[in-house]
Design a protein around this motif. Sequence first.
Motif, PDB file in Angstrom:
ATOM      1  N   VAL A  37       0.834  -1.209   0.000  1.00  0.00           N
ATOM      2  CA  VAL A  37       0.000   0.000   0.000  1.00  0.00           C
ATOM      3  C   VAL A  37       0.866   1.254   0.000  1.00  0.00           C
ATOM      4  O   VAL A  37       0.631   2.197  -0.778  1.00  0.00           O
ATOM      5  CB  VAL A  37      -0.951  -0.003   1.217  1.00  0.00           C
ATOM      6  CG1 VAL A  37      -1.611   1.369   1.378  1.00  0.00           C
ATOM      7  CG2 VAL A  37      -2.019  -1.084   1.054  1.00  0.00           C
ATOM      8  N   MET A  38       1.879   1.301   0.869  1.00  0.00           N
ATOM      9  CA  MET A  38       2.737   2.487   0.941  1.00  0.00           C
ATOM     10  C   MET A  38       3.517   2.679  -0.350  1.00  0.00           C
ATOM     11  O   MET A  38       3.673   3.800  -0.840  1.00  0.00           O
ATOM     12  CB  MET A  38       3.699   2.374   2.126  1.00  0.00           C
ATOM     13  CG  MET A  38       3.042   2.534   3.479  1.00  0.00           C
ATOM     14  SD  MET A  38       4.231   2.816   4.824  1.00  0.00           S
ATOM     15  CE  MET A  38       5.243   1.343   4.724  1.00  0.00           C
ATOM     16  N   GLU A  57      10.940   8.203  -1.657  1.00  0.00           N
ATOM     17  CA  GLU A  57      10.310   7.441  -0.571  1.00  0.00           C
ATOM     18  C   GLU A  57      10.096   5.981  -0.970  1.00  0.00           C
ATOM     19  O   GLU A  57      10.238   5.080  -0.134  1.00  0.00           O
ATOM     20  CB  GLU A  57       8.984   8.097  -0.186  1.00  0.00           C
ATOM     21  CG  GLU A  57       9.170   9.445   0.507  1.00  0.00           C
ATOM     22  CD  GLU A  57       7.854  10.177   0.735  1.00  0.00           C
ATOM     23  OE1 GLU A  57       7.778  10.986   1.673  1.00  0.00           O
ATOM     24  OE2 GLU A  57       6.901   9.938  -0.043  1.00  0.00           O
ATOM     25  N   ARG A  58       9.796   5.722  -2.240  1.00  0.00           N
ATOM     26  CA  ARG A  58       9.634   4.338  -2.695  1.00  0.00           C
ATOM     27  C   ARG A  58      10.952   3.577  -2.594  1.00  0.00           C
ATOM     28  O   ARG A  58      10.994   2.409  -2.205  1.00  0.00           O
ATOM     29  CB  ARG A  58       9.109   4.303  -4.132  1.00  0.00           C
ATOM     30  CG  ARG A  58       7.648   4.698  -4.255  1.00  0.00           C
ATOM     31  CD  ARG A  58       7.086   4.367  -5.633  1.00  0.00           C
ATOM     32  NE  ARG A  58       5.672   4.773  -5.698  1.00  0.00           N
ATOM     33  CZ  ARG A  58       5.254   5.917  -6.186  1.00  0.00           C
ATOM     34  NH1 ARG A  58       6.128   6.788  -6.664  1.00  0.00           N
ATOM     35  NH2 ARG A  58       3.952   6.213  -6.203  1.00  0.00           N
ATOM     36  N   ARG A  72      13.305   4.172  -0.488  1.00  0.00           N
ATOM     37  CA  ARG A  72      13.565   3.942   0.936  1.00  0.00           C
ATOM     38  C   ARG A  72      12.690   2.812   1.487  1.00  0.00           C
ATOM     39  O   ARG A  72      13.119   2.075   2.384  1.00  0.00           O
ATOM     40  CB  ARG A  72      13.332   5.235   1.720  1.00  0.00           C
ATOM     41  CG  ARG A  72      14.407   6.287   1.460  1.00  0.00           C
ATOM     42  CD  ARG A  72      14.088   7.625   2.100  1.00  0.00           C
ATOM     43  NE  ARG A  72      15.192   8.563   1.937  1.00  0.00           N
ATOM     44  CZ  ARG A  72      15.153   9.839   2.306  1.00  0.00           C
ATOM     45  NH1 ARG A  72      14.031  10.336   2.854  1.00  0.00           N
ATOM     46  NH2 ARG A  72      16.199  10.617   2.132  1.00  0.00           N
ATOM     47  N   ILE A  73      11.473   2.673   0.952  1.00  0.00           N
ATOM     48  CA  ILE A  73      10.621   1.558   1.370  1.00  0.00           C
ATOM     49  C   ILE A  73      11.278   0.231   0.998  1.00  0.00           C
ATOM     50  O   ILE A  73      11.283  -0.727   1.791  1.00  0.00           O
ATOM     51  CB  ILE A  73       9.219   1.675   0.727  1.00  0.00           C
ATOM     52  CG1 ILE A  73       8.443   2.833   1.368  1.00  0.00           C
ATOM     53  CG2 ILE A  73       8.437   0.372   0.878  1.00  0.00           C
ATOM     54  CD1 ILE A  73       7.147   3.157   0.659  1.00  0.00           C
ATOM     55  N   LEU A  74      11.845   0.146  -0.210  1.00  0.00           N
ATOM     56  CA  LEU A  74      12.534  -1.072  -0.633  1.00  0.00           C
ATOM     57  C   LEU A  74      13.715  -1.377   0.278  1.00  0.00           C
ATOM     58  O   LEU A  74      13.991  -2.543   0.598  1.00  0.00           O
ATOM     59  CB  LEU A  74      13.004  -0.943  -2.087  1.00  0.00           C
ATOM     60  CG  LEU A  74      11.901  -0.866  -3.151  1.00  0.00           C
ATOM     61  CD1 LEU A  74      12.509  -0.666  -4.534  1.00  0.00           C
ATOM     62  CD2 LEU A  74      11.052  -2.137  -3.133  1.00  0.00           C
ATOM     63  N   ALA A  75      14.427  -0.337   0.705  1.00  0.00           N
ATOM     64  CA  ALA A  75      15.558  -0.535   1.624  1.00  0.00           C
ATOM     65  C   ALA A  75      15.082  -1.003   2.995  1.00  0.00           C
ATOM     66  O   ALA A  75      15.794  -1.730   3.699  1.00  0.00           O
ATOM     67  CB  ALA A  75      16.343   0.768   1.763  1.00  0.00           C
ATOM     68  N   TYR A 111      19.798   2.209  -1.705  1.00  0.00           N
ATOM     69  CA  TYR A 111      18.348   2.410  -1.794  1.00  0.00           C
ATOM     70  C   TYR A 111      17.832   3.330  -0.679  1.00  0.00           C
ATOM     71  O   TYR A 111      16.713   3.851  -0.784  1.00  0.00           O
ATOM     72  CB  TYR A 111      17.632   1.063  -1.714  1.00  0.00           C
ATOM     73  CG  TYR A 111      17.594   0.309  -3.019  1.00  0.00           C
ATOM     74  CD1 TYR A 111      16.592   0.541  -3.953  1.00  0.00           C
ATOM     75  CD2 TYR A 111      18.570  -0.626  -3.317  1.00  0.00           C
ATOM     76  CE1 TYR A 111      16.558  -0.136  -5.156  1.00  0.00           C
ATOM     77  CE2 TYR A 111      18.559  -1.328  -4.526  1.00  0.00           C
ATOM     78  CZ  TYR A 111      17.551  -1.071  -5.435  1.00  0.00           C
ATOM     79  OH  TYR A 111      17.520  -1.755  -6.637  1.00  0.00           O
ATOM     80  N   MET A 112      18.603   3.545   0.363  1.00  0.00           N
ATOM     81  CA  MET A 112      18.164   4.429   1.453  1.00  0.00           C
ATOM     82  C   MET A 112      18.246   5.908   1.083  1.00  0.00           C
ATOM     83  O   MET A 112      17.773   6.748   1.837  1.00  0.00           O
ATOM     84  CB  MET A 112      18.978   4.110   2.723  1.00  0.00           C
ATOM     85  CG  MET A 112      18.674   2.748   3.315  1.00  0.00           C
ATOM     86  SD  MET A 112      19.760   2.258   4.695  1.00  0.00           S
ATOM     87  CE  MET A 112      19.179   3.369   5.972  1.00  0.00           C
TER      88      MET A 112
END
Length: 497
Positions: free
Chosen positions: A277-278, A288-289, A291-294, A492-493
Amino acid sequence: MGKIDKDKIVQSVPQRGFFGQPKGLFTLFFTEFWERFSYYGMRALLLYYMYDQLFNGGLGIDKDIATSIMAIYGALVYMTGVIGGWIADRLLGTQQTIFYGGILIMTGHIVLALPIGVTGLFLSMFFIILGTGLLKPNVSSVVGDMYSEKDIRRDSGFSIFYMGINMGALIAPFVVGTVGQEYNYHLGFSLAAIGMFLGLIVFVVTRKKYLGLAGTYVANPLNDDEKKVVFKRFGIGAVIIAVLLAITIPTNILTITTFTYLVSFLGVVIPTAYFIVMYKSPRTNEVERSRILAYIPLFIASMVFWAIQEQGSIILALYAKERTELSFMGLDIYASWFQSLNPLFIILLAPVFAAMWVKLGNRQPSTPKKFSLGVILGGISFMVLIFPAMINGTETLVSPLWLVLSFFLVVLGELCLSPVGLSATTKLAPAAFSAQTMSLWFMSNAAGQAVNAQIVKLYDPSTEIIYFGVIGSVAVLAGIILFAFSKKIQVYMRGVL
């Protein structure tokens, strides 16, 4: 929220006054101190209360069922953080959500203090689970609100905050545990209720002066039409759940065993759904995407670590009472006292770690490397418990020093992972999901304990070597894999250290 708004929030908080940290850290430090006193005091007694005989004041529940209930209880406590994060982000803001959570927790402890048997047990669990879900992730989120993104005090501040949590957890087993085991379980639980009451007083009296605007905003508020839809869905959902319970409980379709499987399943499905969802939300930008993967491998590593750490109040609590010599140097020991080892070591070592990260500055290990070290140490904390069984077998009581060593090692891992994880979550979280991402961090604990609900059934003194050896080895391997991919995760961060 935009950068200007975040700057205004930081400026509204007095920035010096509590160990060189923002003054609001005092409010949150002592709110969590008393909340953790109540929770860990209750938890130090709960397993023994459930499986102790009725004539001793217990509930007489089968021991295997009691251990699974403990794991499921812990999982649900952290799983409901998703609800708390959503309410804070979309309805109330974090400060108000914290307050209502404290009221529910106190109510739960009051119910547990009453001698009303199994009914009281499950009713109190309902209140404490929901209340902790509202309070705990949002307190940590407000801590993050008080610091700018570039403030080098952030990790140190979270470490100090984490020390406050553990001061409450340290005192609780000695006070609540001793009273409960020596005199009466319900008298011990009543002390837990008093602890949460004191936490509420601290929060209400000091929040306006010390917290400023931190936690007063709603990050992603619902509009009026959305509220109508949401409340309608909640109402329909509540009716459906009530009907299902009315059908499945009397017919024995829903039993404690099937419920543990359901929670274990949800412990994996809910965080997976949240990540999706995020990631797909139009409110999440490209950075932000990434960072979500990280964040995903950090979440998995955290789940593995907490699956070991949280067994301290389940399997190691059994180990303390049934496999450990409860005397040392002429001093008689209550089994519940071992629950103070974890917070004791954190209080002693948290300032050391906080100072170390500040001293190292830009030379400190990256967040993924800190996580990998934490998971490896967690695995080793289980592996050391192989040796007493190998040396003396499983028929004799072991020295309490083996448990001391195990708790010490897992705390070293916890200090590498937990406060760092709290800090990293506030930095990696998408702006529109700030409180919910903090809830997702606590979901890693819930997922670990949901898995534990199935694992703890496998423990038996006769299989001790295999149990501790296999679980410990899996954690060490996971830590090594994370370390190997740490540089890739760091990319990725997107600039977050």
